[in-house]
Design a protein around this motif. Structure first.
Motif, PDB file in Angstrom:
ATOM      1  N   PRO A  76      -1.960  15.740 -24.666  1.00 42.24           N
ATOM      2  CA  PRO A  76      -1.345  14.447 -24.242  1.00 42.24           C
ATOM      3  C   PRO A  76       0.083  14.164 -23.597  1.00 42.24           C
ATOM      4  O   PRO A  76       0.841  14.547 -24.402  1.00 42.24           O
ATOM      5  N   VAL A  77       0.496  13.648 -22.667  1.00 39.25           N
ATOM      6  CA  VAL A  77       1.987  13.498 -22.243  1.00 39.25           C
ATOM      7  C   VAL A  77       1.988  12.180 -21.896  1.00 39.25           C
ATOM      8  O   VAL A  77       1.550  11.637 -20.888  1.00 39.25           O
ATOM      9  N   PHE A  78       2.829  11.389 -22.745  1.00 38.68           N
ATOM     10  CA  PHE A  78       2.906   9.995 -22.435  1.00 38.68           C
ATOM     11  C   PHE A  78       4.041   9.724 -21.370  1.00 38.68           C
ATOM     12  O   PHE A  78       5.299  10.109 -21.573  1.00 38.68           O
ATOM     13  N   LEU A  79       3.853   8.916 -20.410  1.00 33.30           N
ATOM     14  CA  LEU A  79       4.722   8.881 -19.513  1.00 33.30           C
ATOM     15  C   LEU A  79       4.903   7.256 -19.276  1.00 33.30           C
ATOM     16  O   LEU A  79       4.116   6.372 -19.412  1.00 33.30           O
ATOM     17  N   TYR A  80       6.324   6.929 -18.642  1.00 33.06           N
ATOM     18  CA  TYR A  80       6.754   5.653 -18.280  1.00 33.06           C
ATOM     19  C   TYR A  80       7.060   5.799 -16.934  1.00 33.06           C
ATOM     20  O   TYR A  80       7.925   6.460 -16.477  1.00 33.06           O
ATOM     21  N   VAL A  81       6.511   4.928 -15.944  1.00 31.91           N
ATOM     22  CA  VAL A  81       6.916   4.915 -14.481  1.00 31.91           C
ATOM     23  C   VAL A  81       7.594   3.724 -14.016  1.00 31.91           C
ATOM     24  O   VAL A  81       6.891   2.371 -14.760  1.00 31.91           O
ATOM     25  N   GLU A  82       8.421   3.617 -13.157  1.00 34.89           N
ATOM     26  CA  GLU A  82       8.874   2.419 -12.542  1.00 34.89           C
ATOM     27  C   GLU A  82       8.792   2.771 -10.909  1.00 34.89           C
ATOM     28  O   GLU A  82       9.041   3.833 -10.708  1.00 34.89           O
ATOM     29  N   PRO A  83       9.033   1.832 -10.100  1.00 32.04           N
ATOM     30  CA  PRO A  83       9.245   2.199  -8.548  1.00 32.04           C
ATOM     31  C   PRO A  83      10.194   3.090  -8.385  1.00 32.04           C
ATOM     32  O   PRO A  83      11.366   2.786  -8.914  1.00 32.04           O
ATOM     33  N   GLY A  84      10.136   4.088  -7.710  1.00 32.45           N
ATOM     34  CA  GLY A  84      10.965   5.344  -7.394  1.00 32.45           C
ATOM     35  C   GLY A  84      11.251   6.139  -8.136  1.00 32.45           C
ATOM     36  O   GLY A  84      11.761   7.159  -8.174  1.00 32.45           O
ATOM     37  N   PHE A  85      10.609   6.147  -9.540  1.00 37.18           N
ATOM     38  CA  PHE A  85      10.438   7.347 -10.292  1.00 37.18           C
ATOM     39  C   PHE A  85      10.053   8.317  -9.708  1.00 37.18           C
ATOM     40  O   PHE A  85       9.159   8.357  -9.091  1.00 37.18           O
ATOM     41  N   ASP A  86      10.268   9.760  -9.957  1.00 38.23           N
ATOM     42  CA  ASP A  86       9.924  10.902  -9.555  1.00 38.23           C
ATOM     43  C   ASP A  86       9.823  12.001 -10.706  1.00 38.23           C
ATOM     44  O   ASP A  86      11.065  12.661 -10.889  1.00 38.23           O
TER      45      ASP A  86
END
Length: 457
Positions: A79-89
């Motif tokens: 598992p890879v835990f990710l956090y994203v917001e608009p514009g994240f790449d």
């Protein structure tokens, strides 16, 4: 543009041609030595799962709607835990055979996901075996918990380039995790210490009394806070159920429907309906109450679709069919081949722990009704790539009954028609192919034998 996470652009209420920075994030990367399982992106609460396309060389790319922030990229093992917001790449690379040492997340916004990766490692090191921790006496448990919380806070404040607004929310998230672990200790200790008389001291849970259950920002950000809020309202619903003599699921809908904060109300209503509508003994009343209280149009469309499918599989109606599923003994089997007998169907998979744990009980029930007018059918929804694994498990565990392999795993029409989003799932049909119970008791539930006996099987 790649397929969107969750449902479609309509769900995010945005135009697909907008610049990704306005409401989307991009994830891409490469998995070396990828294990032969699907790669998926999932919500923390497992309310949705989106399978990603992976090239032969292990590369992948997808565009995510950012109406959620927290995701888990999962290859079936790592598992890879990710956090994203608009514009994240975000660019995620690792060797599947050496995940812990090779995971590398780069790109715009990668700092938070790297922090989450380190946080998970630390959680595994600090907490170790939870059964051992819950078995500690109260004082030792509190010491362990406070030490764990302090180290998590230290990790957060020592992380590089983490935005201040994230730090503030994450500080509260860490505290909510601490509160959750306080809340579960008494029951967990009773079970592990086998001491039915154990009770925590009078002030052990005093901090839980200080929780504000109306914090919308924390509800959207922290799954620990969301769990605390959910548990709080479940307790209120339990009291309502007992005092008014109404089914718990309906009492919970009524309780959730009276939450003042619209986002929290709609979020909890959807989460509960999404998983429990199928389990309700009064689906129509459940849906009626949900519809009265929920004001989120997109959620309501999803639950309405689920309701339509459920009413198509009501008791007494003709069952959806499976056709020409591969039979472990050779050839194929269709549901129509079994007419004239009751049919007890077990939808399972080799990777599903709860499914495998039902095997001994299923064998016992099969033996009890072996010469009766009933067929026990197990349908595996393993991936086609795991066909040999399924064959071997059936043989090694000497599974009885009719062992079938579904034609398209989770996407099989039979699975979709029954609205199955979690396994094991058990279905009981009558000799005419009509539904007796679309969510029948498990083999380990004594009620199954009772139901079969009352039917005269």
């Amino acid at each position: 543009m790649k397929k969107l996470l969750i449902v479609a652009c309509a769900v995010a209420l945005m135009n697909c041609n907008e610049n990704p920075k306005s409401g989307y994030a991009i994830i891409s990367g490469k998995i070396s030595n990828k294990i032969p399982n699907e790669l998926s992106i999932n919500s923390y609460d497992q309310s949705f799962k989106e399978v990603l396309a992976v090239s032969a060389d292990g590369t992948f790319s997808d565009t995510l709607s950012t109406n959620r922030s927290n995701y888990v990229l999962f290859d079936g093992k790592n598992p890879v835990f990710l956090y994203v917001e608009p514009g994240f790449d975000l660019n995620i690379n690792y060797n599947a055979q050496d995940f812990a040492n090779t995971l590398n997340i780069t790109g715009n916004g990668a700092e938070i996901s790297n922090y989450l990766s380190e946080k998970r490692k630390e959680e595994q090191e600090l907490l170790g075996n939870l059964r051992t921790i819950y078995a500690l006496d109260e004082a030792e448990y509190l010491d362990k918990l406070n030490s764990f919380k302090a180290k998590q806070e230290s990790l957060l404040h020592n992380a590089n380039n983490i935005p201040e607004n994230f730090i503030k929310k994450e500080e509260r998230n860490i505290h909510y995790n601490y509160l959750r672990m306080l809340g579960v200790y008494e029951m967990a200790h009773i079970q592990l210490a086998q001491d039915a008389n154990f009770r925590v001291s009078e002030d052990f849970l005093k901090e839980l009394n200080e929780i504000d259950y109306s914090n919308e920002e924390d509800f959207e950000f922290s799954h620990h806070y969301k769990a605390l809020v959910s548990e709080y309202y479940k307790k209120k619903a339990d009291n309502l159920s007992k005092t008014e003599g109404m089914p718990f699921d309906l009492a919970l809908l009524k309780t959730l429907g009276e939450i003042p904060n619209k986002a929290i109300k709609n979020g909890l209503l959807f989460d509960f309906a999404n998983f429990h509508l199928v389990k309700s003994e009064n689906v129509k009343e459940f849906y009626k109450l949900y519809s009265e209280y929920s004001t989120d149009e997109e959620n309501n469309k999803l639950i309405a679709d689920k309701y339509k499918k459920l009413t198509a599989i009501e008791i007494g109606k003709a069952s959806p069919k499976f056709v020409d599923y591969k039979n472990h003994k050779g050839g194929t089997t269709s549901l129509d081949d079994l007419r004239g007998k009751y049919v007890y169907i077990d939808v399972w998979a080799t990777w599903c722990g709860p499914c495998v744990r039902e095997i001994p009980a299923l064998k016992k029930v099969e033996a009890q009704f072996h010469d009766n007018n009933i067929e026990f059918v197990s349908i595996s929804i393993d991936k086609a790539s795991d066909f040999t694994k399924w064959q071997n498990m059936v043989a090694e565990r000497e599974l009885q009954g009719i062992q079938l392999f579904a034609d398209n795993d989770w996407n099989s029409s039979f699975v979709k028609d029954y609205g199955i989003n979690g396994i094991p799932r058990f279905i009981l049909l009558d000799p005419n192919g009509n539904i007796v119970n679309p969510d029948a008791p498990r083999p380990s539930d004594p009620n199954l034998v009772k139901v079969l006996s009352e039917l005269g099987v």
